[in-house]
Write a protein that holds these residues in place. Structure first.
Motif, PDB file in Angstrom:
ATOM      1  N   GLN A   1       0.928  -1.125  -0.047  1.00 49.23           N
ATOM      2  CA  GLN A   1       0.063   0.046   0.031  1.00 49.23           C
ATOM      3  C   GLN A   1       0.788   1.087  -0.051  1.00 49.23           C
ATOM      4  OE1 GLN A   1      -3.141   0.252   2.527  1.00 49.23           O
ATOM      5  NE2 GLN A   1      -3.384  -1.889   2.963  1.00 49.23           N
ATOM      6  N   SER A   2       0.790   2.085  -1.040  1.00 47.36           N
ATOM      7  CA  SER A   2       1.494   3.302  -1.161  1.00 47.36           C
ATOM      8  C   SER A   2       1.189   4.283  -0.119  1.00 47.36           C
ATOM      9  CB  SER A   2       1.322   3.774  -2.440  1.00 47.36           C
ATOM     10  OG  SER A   2       2.274   5.025  -2.685  1.00 47.36           O
ATOM     11  N   GLY A   3       2.266   4.784   0.714  1.00 47.00           N
ATOM     12  CA  GLY A   3       2.059   5.730   1.588  1.00 47.00           C
ATOM     13  C   GLY A   3       1.672   5.269   2.859  1.00 47.00           C
ATOM     14  N   ALA A   4       1.667   3.956   2.962  1.00 47.59           N
ATOM     15  CA  ALA A   4       1.237   3.253   4.175  1.00 47.59           C
ATOM     16  C   ALA A   4       2.549   2.626   4.850  1.00 47.59           C
ATOM     17  CB  ALA A   4       0.196   2.295   3.966  1.00 47.59           C
ATOM     18  N   TYR A   5       2.186   2.067   6.248  1.00 51.08           N
ATOM     19  CA  TYR A   5       3.204   1.810   7.073  1.00 51.08           C
ATOM     20  C   TYR A   5       2.730   0.332   7.716  1.00 51.08           C
ATOM     21  CZ  TYR A   5       6.360   5.553   6.176  1.00 51.08           C
ATOM     22  OH  TYR A   5       7.198   6.508   5.481  1.00 51.08           O
ATOM     23  N   ALA A   6       3.422  -0.559   8.084  1.00 52.90           N
ATOM     24  CA  ALA A   6       3.041  -1.955   8.842  1.00 52.90           C
ATOM     25  C   ALA A   6       3.762  -1.672   9.954  1.00 52.90           C
ATOM     26  CB  ALA A   6       3.629  -3.183   8.061  1.00 52.90           C
ATOM     27  N   LEU A   7       3.005  -1.526  10.961  1.00 47.98           N
ATOM     28  CA  LEU A   7       3.280  -1.720  12.349  1.00 47.98           C
ATOM     29  C   LEU A   7       3.372  -3.350  12.970  1.00 47.98           C
ATOM     30  CD1 LEU A   7       3.554  -0.479  15.588  1.00 47.98           C
ATOM     31  CD2 LEU A   7       1.320  -0.554  15.594  1.00 47.98           C
ATOM     32  N   LEU A   8       4.337  -3.682  13.467  1.00 43.13           N
ATOM     33  CA  LEU A   8       4.344  -5.094  13.936  1.00 43.13           C
ATOM     34  C   LEU A   8       4.444  -5.378  15.095  1.00 43.13           C
ATOM     35  CD1 LEU A   8       4.779  -7.716  12.329  1.00 43.13           C
ATOM     36  CD2 LEU A   8       7.341  -7.701  12.812  1.00 43.13           C
ATOM     37  N   LEU A   9       3.425  -5.790  15.849  1.00 47.91           N
ATOM     38  CA  LEU A   9       3.393  -6.148  16.798  1.00 47.91           C
ATOM     39  C   LEU A   9       3.410  -7.792  17.326  1.00 47.91           C
ATOM     40  CD1 LEU A   9      -0.074  -4.179  17.959  1.00 47.91           C
ATOM     41  CD2 LEU A   9       2.256  -3.364  18.361  1.00 47.91           C
ATOM     42  N   GLU A  10       4.012  -8.183  18.642  1.00 41.53           N
ATOM     43  CA  GLU A  10       4.307  -9.537  18.746  1.00 41.53           C
ATOM     44  C   GLU A  10       3.904  -9.754  20.162  1.00 41.53           C
ATOM     45  OE1 GLU A  10       8.317 -11.527  17.829  1.00 41.53           O
ATOM     46  OE2 GLU A  10       8.386 -10.966  19.953  1.00 41.53           O
ATOM     47  N   HIS A  11       3.301 -11.080  20.403  1.00 37.92           N
ATOM     48  CA  HIS A  11       2.896 -11.657  21.642  1.00 37.92           C
ATOM     49  C   HIS A  11       3.991 -12.203  22.153  1.00 37.92           C
ATOM     50  CE1 HIS A  11       0.769 -15.105  24.055  1.00 37.92           C
ATOM     51  NE2 HIS A  11       0.633 -14.104  24.586  1.00 37.92           N
ATOM     52  N   GLU A  12       4.410 -11.522  23.427  1.00 40.10           N
ATOM     53  CA  GLU A  12       5.607 -12.107  24.171  1.00 40.10           C
ATOM     54  C   GLU A  12       5.816 -13.460  24.318  1.00 40.10           C
ATOM     55  OE1 GLU A  12       6.465  -8.339  27.059  1.00 40.10           O
ATOM     56  OE2 GLU A  12       4.780  -9.607  27.676  1.00 40.10           O
ATOM     57  N   GLU A  13       4.968 -14.308  24.871  1.00 36.51           N
ATOM     58  CA  GLU A  13       4.910 -15.782  24.877  1.00 36.51           C
ATOM     59  C   GLU A  13       5.094 -16.646  23.703  1.00 36.51           C
ATOM     60  OE1 GLU A  13       1.967 -16.750  27.682  1.00 36.51           O
ATOM     61  OE2 GLU A  13       2.191 -15.255  28.941  1.00 36.51           O
ATOM     62  N   THR A  14       4.333 -16.316  22.583  1.00 37.69           N
ATOM     63  CA  THR A  14       4.419 -17.351  21.635  1.00 37.69           C
ATOM     64  C   THR A  14       5.320 -16.779  20.474  1.00 37.69           C
ATOM     65  OG1 THR A  14       2.473 -16.318  20.756  1.00 37.69           O
ATOM     66  CG2 THR A  14       2.172 -18.420  22.205  1.00 37.69           C
ATOM     67  N   SER A  15       5.689 -15.480  20.274  1.00 37.61           N
ATOM     68  CA  SER A  15       6.317 -14.944  19.242  1.00 37.61           C
ATOM     69  C   SER A  15       5.267 -14.769  18.081  1.00 37.61           C
ATOM     70  CB  SER A  15       7.719 -15.596  18.872  1.00 37.61           C
ATOM     71  OG  SER A  15       8.527 -15.649  19.968  1.00 37.61           O
ATOM     72  N   VAL A  16       3.968 -14.858  18.136  1.00 42.69           N
ATOM     73  CA  VAL A  16       3.273 -14.523  17.173  1.00 42.69           C
ATOM     74  C   VAL A  16       3.001 -13.012  16.724  1.00 42.69           C
ATOM     75  CG1 VAL A  16       0.644 -14.677  16.480  1.00 42.69           C
ATOM     76  CG2 VAL A  16       1.749 -16.457  17.603  1.00 42.69           C
ATOM     77  N   LYS A  17       3.215 -12.800  15.423  1.00 42.92           N
ATOM     78  CA  LYS A  17       3.134 -11.388  15.300  1.00 42.92           C
ATOM     79  C   LYS A  17       1.998 -10.904  14.757  1.00 42.92           C
ATOM     80  CE  LYS A  17       7.881 -12.275  15.328  1.00 42.92           C
ATOM     81  NZ  LYS A  17       8.471 -13.424  15.534  1.00 42.92           N
ATOM     82  N   LEU A  18       1.711  -9.695  14.723  1.00 43.41           N
ATOM     83  CA  LEU A  18       0.214  -9.251  14.719  1.00 43.41           C
ATOM     84  C   LEU A  18       0.749  -7.787  13.725  1.00 43.41           C
ATOM     85  CD1 LEU A  18      -2.530  -9.868  15.179  1.00 43.41           C
ATOM     86  CD2 LEU A  18      -2.500  -7.899  16.842  1.00 43.41           C
ATOM     87  N   PRO A  19       0.695  -7.982  12.475  1.00 38.04           N
ATOM     88  CA  PRO A  19       0.975  -6.726  11.455  1.00 38.04           C
ATOM     89  C   PRO A  19      -0.368  -5.906  11.374  1.00 38.04           C
ATOM     90  CG  PRO A  19       0.682  -8.728  10.091  1.00 38.04           C
ATOM     91  CD  PRO A  19       0.146  -9.237  11.323  1.00 38.04           C
ATOM     92  N   VAL A  20      -0.329  -4.620  11.555  1.00 37.30           N
ATOM     93  CA  VAL A  20      -1.369  -3.590  11.738  1.00 37.30           C
ATOM     94  C   VAL A  20      -0.987  -2.649  10.323  1.00 37.30           C
ATOM     95  CG1 VAL A  20      -2.904  -2.082  12.827  1.00 37.30           C
ATOM     96  CG2 VAL A  20      -1.697  -4.094  13.944  1.00 37.30           C
ATOM     97  N   VAL A  21      -1.494  -2.318   9.401  1.00 36.62           N
ATOM     98  CA  VAL A  21      -1.260  -1.366   8.384  1.00 36.62           C
ATOM     99  C   VAL A  21      -1.830   0.067   9.006  1.00 36.62           C
ATOM    100  CG1 VAL A  21      -1.785  -0.413   6.155  1.00 36.62           C
ATOM    101  CG2 VAL A  21      -1.650  -2.810   6.509  1.00 36.62           C
ATOM    102  N   ILE A  22      -0.882   0.985   9.196  1.00 38.20           N
ATOM    103  CA  ILE A  22      -1.039   2.268   9.423  1.00 38.20           C
ATOM    104  C   ILE A  22      -0.707   3.431   8.633  1.00 38.20           C
ATOM    105  CG2 ILE A  22      -0.957   1.662  12.152  1.00 38.20           C
ATOM    106  CD1 ILE A  22       1.849   2.625  12.006  1.00 38.20           C
ATOM    107  N   GLY A  23      -1.270   4.622   8.762  1.00 40.96           N
ATOM    108  CA  GLY A  23      -0.896   5.487   7.900  1.00 40.96           C
ATOM    109  C   GLY A  23       0.413   6.410   8.332  1.00 40.96           C
ATOM    110  N   ASN A  24       1.048   7.343   7.418  1.00 36.11           N
ATOM    111  CA  ASN A  24       2.335   7.944   7.428  1.00 36.11           C
ATOM    112  C   ASN A  24       2.183   8.809   8.877  1.00 36.11           C
ATOM    113  OD1 ASN A  24       4.838   9.156   6.923  1.00 36.11           O
ATOM    114  ND2 ASN A  24       3.627  10.816   6.166  1.00 36.11           N
TER     115      ASN A  24
END
Length: 200
Positions: A17-40
């Motif tokens: 997505q042009s002009g967008a960013y991916a915020l990467l969150l991670e569950h501490e215990e399982t290392s599962v990543k949760l990507p959230v697309v956010i604006g500039n």
């Protein structure tokens, strides 16, 4: 409810997505990543909130709101990403007045909620349901594998995933996360989950 604590792993430019960013969150215990697309703007605000030593010459919107919250006597207790619907994350910001124990819950965009959380050093939580639906279980610290020239197309060339085997899908998922193409990674993971349900 049994909430899962998340930590911020980083922010990267979105590959899809042009002009967008991916915020990467991670569950501490399982290392599962949760990507959230956010604006500039939100990406900049979260980054500045994480860098405690950097102060913009004039307060950003999140700085202004944070100062307002402090002046009212409230404290930001936590952020909870409680739902994902049609690819959109829904979050609550939980405030509490330590003097009279009054609680206040505000609905917020996840990007705004995280931008506020970093300013209060508040924990970020989500539910098992959100992690199961949108989480990616991969270790980003893995050393990149040496690529051998093949005739296989790039991950972005896979528009139709139905012809790929599960092994190929898993490799594509690894490649997408390595390239920080989280939109494609989510699409591939949904296809893998769909096939697993059929097997069950």
């Amino acid at each position: 409810m049994d909430y899962k604590r998340l930590i911020i792993r980083g922010i990267s430019y979105s590959q899809t997505q042009s002009g967008a960013y991916a915020l990467l969150l991670e569950h501490e215990e399982t290392s599962v990543k949760l990507p959230v697309v956010i604006g500039n703007f939100e990406a900049q605000s979260i980054s500045l909130g994480l860098e405690k030593d950097i102060h913009p010459p004039r307060p950003l919107t999140h700085d202004l709101f944070a100062q307002f919250v402090k002046n009212t006597g409230y404290k930001l207790e936590s952020v909870i990403i409680y739902q994902i619907k049609d690819g959109v994350f829904f979050s609550n910001i939980n405030f509490k007045n330590p003097v009279n124990e009054d609680e206040l819950i505000l609905d917020a965009r996840t990007s705004d909620a995280v931008a506020m959380a970093v300013r209060f050093d508040a924990p970020i939580f989500t539910t098992s349901e959100v992690l199961n639906e949108a989480g990616i279980l991969l270790e980003l610290e893995e050393s990149p594998k040496i690529q051998v020239d093949t005739d296989e197309p790039e991950v972005s060339d896979y528009n139709d995933l139905s012809g790929a085997t599960v092994e190929e899908l898993n490799q594509m998922l690894n490649d997408a996360v390595r390239d920080e193409d989280f939109d494609t990674a989510l699409r591939i993971q949904e296809e893998i989950k769909r096939r697993n349900k059929k097997i069950e």
